[in-house]
Design a protein around this motif. Structure first.
Motif, PDB file in Angstrom:
ATOM      1  N   LYS A  24      17.024  64.573  58.768  1.00 28.29           N
ATOM      2  CA  LYS A  24      17.529  64.752  60.120  1.00 28.29           C
ATOM      3  C   LYS A  24      17.365  66.254  60.389  1.00 28.29           C
ATOM      4  O   LYS A  24      17.025  66.361  61.384  1.00 28.29           O
ATOM      5  CB  LYS A  24      18.998  64.132  60.293  1.00 28.29           C
ATOM      6  N   ALA A  83      19.167  54.970  66.359  1.00 24.70           N
ATOM      7  CA  ALA A  83      20.272  55.575  66.151  1.00 24.70           C
ATOM      8  C   ALA A  83      20.997  56.167  67.048  1.00 24.70           C
ATOM      9  O   ALA A  83      22.339  55.992  67.220  1.00 24.70           O
ATOM     10  CB  ALA A  83      20.015  56.841  64.917  1.00 24.70           C
ATOM     11  N   ASP A 129      20.643  61.895  53.544  1.00 29.33           N
ATOM     12  CA  ASP A 129      19.441  61.673  53.703  1.00 29.33           C
ATOM     13  C   ASP A 129      18.419  62.651  53.178  1.00 29.33           C
ATOM     14  O   ASP A 129      17.484  63.126  53.659  1.00 29.33           O
ATOM     15  CB  ASP A 129      19.330  61.888  55.465  1.00 29.33           C
ATOM     16  N   SER A 186      20.548  63.706  72.040  1.00 31.21           N
ATOM     17  CA  SER A 186      21.257  63.643  70.771  1.00 31.21           C
ATOM     18  C   SER A 186      22.742  63.774  70.624  1.00 31.21           C
ATOM     19  O   SER A 186      22.965  64.994  70.911  1.00 31.21           O
ATOM     20  CB  SER A 186      20.336  64.536  69.696  1.00 31.21           C
ATOM     21  N   THR A 204      19.066  53.503  60.494  1.00 29.31           N
ATOM     22  CA  THR A 204      17.826  53.382  61.099  1.00 29.31           C
ATOM     23  C   THR A 204      16.730  54.177  60.485  1.00 29.31           C
ATOM     24  O   THR A 204      15.522  53.278  60.430  1.00 29.31           O
ATOM     25  CB  THR A 204      17.959  54.008  62.431  1.00 29.31           C
ATOM     26  N   VAL A 205      17.001  55.277  59.718  1.00 34.08           N
ATOM     27  CA  VAL A 205      15.548  55.653  59.028  1.00 34.08           C
ATOM     28  C   VAL A 205      15.144  54.589  57.702  1.00 34.08           C
ATOM     29  O   VAL A 205      14.158  54.600  57.365  1.00 34.08           O
ATOM     30  CB  VAL A 205      15.848  57.065  58.394  1.00 34.08           C
ATOM     31  N   ASN A 250      21.938  57.154  61.679  1.00 36.03           N
ATOM     32  CA  ASN A 250      20.673  57.486  61.023  1.00 36.03           C
ATOM     33  C   ASN A 250      20.333  57.121  59.798  1.00 36.03           C
ATOM     34  O   ASN A 250      19.271  56.654  59.461  1.00 36.03           O
ATOM     35  CB  ASN A 250      20.761  59.014  61.108  1.00 36.03           C
ATOM     36  N   TRP A 254      27.711  58.832  63.443  1.00 36.44           N
ATOM     37  CA  TRP A 254      26.465  59.311  63.860  1.00 36.44           C
ATOM     38  C   TRP A 254      25.459  59.469  62.627  1.00 36.44           C
ATOM     39  O   TRP A 254      24.271  59.062  62.494  1.00 36.44           O
ATOM     40  CB  TRP A 254      26.562  60.531  64.486  1.00 36.44           C
ATOM     41  N   SER A 255      25.996  59.986  61.429  1.00 40.70           N
ATOM     42  CA  SER A 255      25.333  60.337  60.218  1.00 40.70           C
ATOM     43  C   SER A 255      24.885  58.794  59.866  1.00 40.70           C
ATOM     44  O   SER A 255      23.761  58.530  59.384  1.00 40.70           O
ATOM     45  CB  SER A 255      25.977  60.986  59.008  1.00 40.70           C
ATOM     46  N   ASP A 309      15.331  67.119  63.536  1.00 41.46           N
ATOM     47  CA  ASP A 309      15.902  67.827  64.749  1.00 41.46           C
ATOM     48  C   ASP A 309      15.243  69.214  64.895  1.00 41.46           C
ATOM     49  O   ASP A 309      15.199  69.795  66.170  1.00 41.46           O
ATOM     50  CB  ASP A 309      17.495  68.037  64.460  1.00 41.46           C
ATOM     51  N   SER A 351      13.261  55.934  64.346  1.00 36.97           N
ATOM     52  CA  SER A 351      14.683  56.065  63.707  1.00 36.97           C
ATOM     53  C   SER A 351      15.564  56.651  64.855  1.00 36.97           C
ATOM     54  O   SER A 351      16.694  55.975  64.825  1.00 36.97           O
ATOM     55  CB  SER A 351      14.475  56.878  62.403  1.00 36.97           C
ATOM     56  N   ASP A 352      15.112  57.645  65.314  1.00 32.88           N
ATOM     57  CA  ASP A 352      15.949  58.621  66.112  1.00 32.88           C
ATOM     58  C   ASP A 352      16.527  57.816  67.320  1.00 32.88           C
ATOM     59  O   ASP A 352      17.861  58.091  67.646  1.00 32.88           O
ATOM     60  CB  ASP A 352      15.142  60.007  66.674  1.00 32.88           C
TER      61      ASP A 352
END
Length: 529
Positions: free
Chosen positions: A226, A330, A209, A504, A188-189, A185, A181-182, A230, A326-327
């Motif tokens: 993130k 991901a 990040d 998420s 995509t970011v 991100n 998951w990290s 979030d 991004s979000d």
């Protein structure tokens, strides 16, 4: 004495506003909404029950349970939730008379971006300006930026490869060294920052990040991208549902809740991230750097003619690009990996298709080789169906004269919505809705499902960035599955999920190894762990 009188008057006004008048409006039932079943016995009087449901973390799952029995549910004094696929065109279709709801006005900043502008003419102007930037032909010219980030993710994963997993063996804790998951991100970011701003964030190289946030006074600090995003989504998705009281609720939460105080600081830091990125890119533009990216498309059209956008509007567009750009992708990448690992037959089928179309030396899958692979697209869409990144019901408002929805007249200025999570579980359209069945998207049968697939919304307000998302998913997923084997922590492992506006997932630790290094025990079954 005067202070006591002021307090008493304030208490009376609050009681009238929050309790007495809502009860009066409920009993009068001027719009005839009392006939609908409710989320809570209090939902016809107050938005608080829906706010409470939001804090529980998965509104759409609760709605899905209710909608198994009721096609329409009242979720607030002036808000209706729908479930049937037949309501999609009435609420979101090209010919729908419904408009963006007041929620977008409440959450917007000083300047609107494409996703929150409510005026139809203004939306048409913005979409025309941005359409060339998001056109698939333009995006294919930026494929190399996605490929570069995919290559860096692969290099990082190569360093984390472990010994192949044996049949029916569970991974050792120390081998679960890819928290996917990290990494999704980071990927995509980094990709959207490069596509949008020609910026190298270095997340994939740094393996974190951390990024600069700039305060209005020009001072800077280092924050987690993130964590700040979030927090922004957490605050807004928890409190926005009572539009009239949103800003008051935020102020009160900041005063009385340590958790909200921390989240609101991160929310301000998010604004600082966007400002810092935007101003840094503007300086490069002013220095005369000729860069092929989204920012350039915002500044002028293909002929070099200036678009004359206000700076605040440009910053707003960069904000939504860095956020949604991004979000959601991901989340989509994380989910499709999870569903494939839980369904080894589907994983094996997809691998055969990918392997047949890639050469042995293709480290990064060329987009031209994978963009038309039917089973790859079917797996992506089936994952987007079961667990859509944008899971909540995008709220719309009926016109003043009212509108027909599901063959029934709904009074004017009423909020209506369909949760994507719920719509994608309509068994009339999607039999066995909880099962991962990519085959449902193949051939003519798959084409017939497209009008009911709203992972990117529908109609004229459909997501303009869907081509970017698919490009990144095609390239990244095909590349990773062609090169690596993955295993979940255990056969029955499941991720946690928290619904903001997006749904998420929590951390997803994986064991990883190179496919060509696998022994005779290597098989799709091992991917389950």
């Amino acid at each position: 004495m005067f202070g006591l009188l002021v307090f008493a008057c304030s208490a009376v006004l609050v009681t009238l506003s929050l309790i007495v008048l809502p009860i009066v409006h409920y009993l009068r039932d001027a719009k005839g909404l009392r006939k609908y079943p409710q989320l809570s016995i209090w939902s016809g009087i107050s938005d608080i029950p829906f706010i409470i449901e939001a804090h529980r973390g998965f509104r759409s799952r609760r709605l899905n349970e209710l909608h198994k029995e009721y096609p329409v549910v009242r979720i607030g004094p002036n808000s209706l939730s729908y479930a049937s696929h037949r309501a999609i065109k009435d609420i979101y279709g090209f010919n729908s008379t419904c408009t963006k709801d007041d929620m977008y006005d409440v959450l917007s900043g000083t300047h609107r971006h494409l996703a929150d502008v409510t005026d139809k003419k203004e939306h048409a102007r913005k979409r025309k300006t941005l359409s060339s930037a998001y056109a698939i032909k333009n995006l294919e010219n930026w494929e190399y930026k996605v490929a570069r980030m995919t290559e860096r993710m692969i290099e990082a994963f190569d360093r984390r490869c472990t010994e192949p997993l044996k049949m029916r063996e569970s991974p050792r804790m120390e081998d679960l060294n890819v928290e996917f998951w990290s990494w999704a991100n980071y990927f995509t970011v980094s990709a959207i920052a490069n596509i949008g701003l020609s910026e190298e964030l270095g997340f994939l190289e740094k393996e974190n990040d951390l990024i600069t946030s700039e305060r209005p006074d020009g001072t800077t600090k280092t924050v987690s991208f993130k964590e700040c995003l979030d927090a922004t989504l957490w605050v807004d998705s928890n409190l926005v549902w009572s539009y009239k009281w949103y800003h008051t609720a935020v102020r009160l939460a900041d005063l009385f809740s340590a958790t909200y105080r921390r989240k609101l600081q991160h929310k301000r830091d998010w604004d600082g991230i966007v400002w810092n990125r935007a101003t840094a890119r503007l300086k490069r533009h002013q220095r005369g750097e000729q860069l092929d990216d989204f920012f350039t498309a915002l500044m002028h059209d293909k002929g070099g003619n200036p678009n004359h956008l206000e700076w605040g509007e440009i910053v707003a567009e960069i904000s939504i690009m860095m956020n949604a750009g991004s979000d959601t992708t991901a989340i989509a990448l994380n989910n499709v990996i999870y569903f494939l690992l839980k369904n080894p037959r589907c994983l094996a089928t997809l691998r055969r298709e990918v392997d047949a179309n890639l050469d042995e030396n293709d480290v990064v899958a060329p987009y031209d080789k994978v963009k038309h692979l039917p089973y790859l697209r079917a797996c992506l869409d089936e994952s987007l169906r079961i667990m859509p990144p944008n899971s909540f019901g995008l709220p719309r408002r009926t016109p003043p004269e009212g509108a027909m929805i599901l063959g029934e007249w709904v009074p004017g200025n009423t909020t209506v919505s369909i949760s994507t999570f719920v719509a994608h579980r309509d068994p009339v359209v999607f039999p066995n809705p909880e099962q991962f069945i990519p085959e449902r998207w193949l051939g003519e049968a798959g084409k017939e499902l497209q009008p009911y697939f709203i992972a990117f919304s529908a109609g004229s307000r459909g997501c303009i960035g869907r081509n970017i998302s698919y490009l990144e998913q095609y390239v990244a997923l095909a590349s990773l599955l062609h090169r690596f084997e993955f295993a979940l922590p255990s056969e029955h492992w499941q991720p946690t999920r928290r619904e903001y506006f997006t749904c998420s997932p929590g951390p997803m630790p994986l064991k990883i190894w190179r496919r060509e290094e696998a022994s005779e025990h290597d098989s799709p079954q091992n991917s389950v762990g």
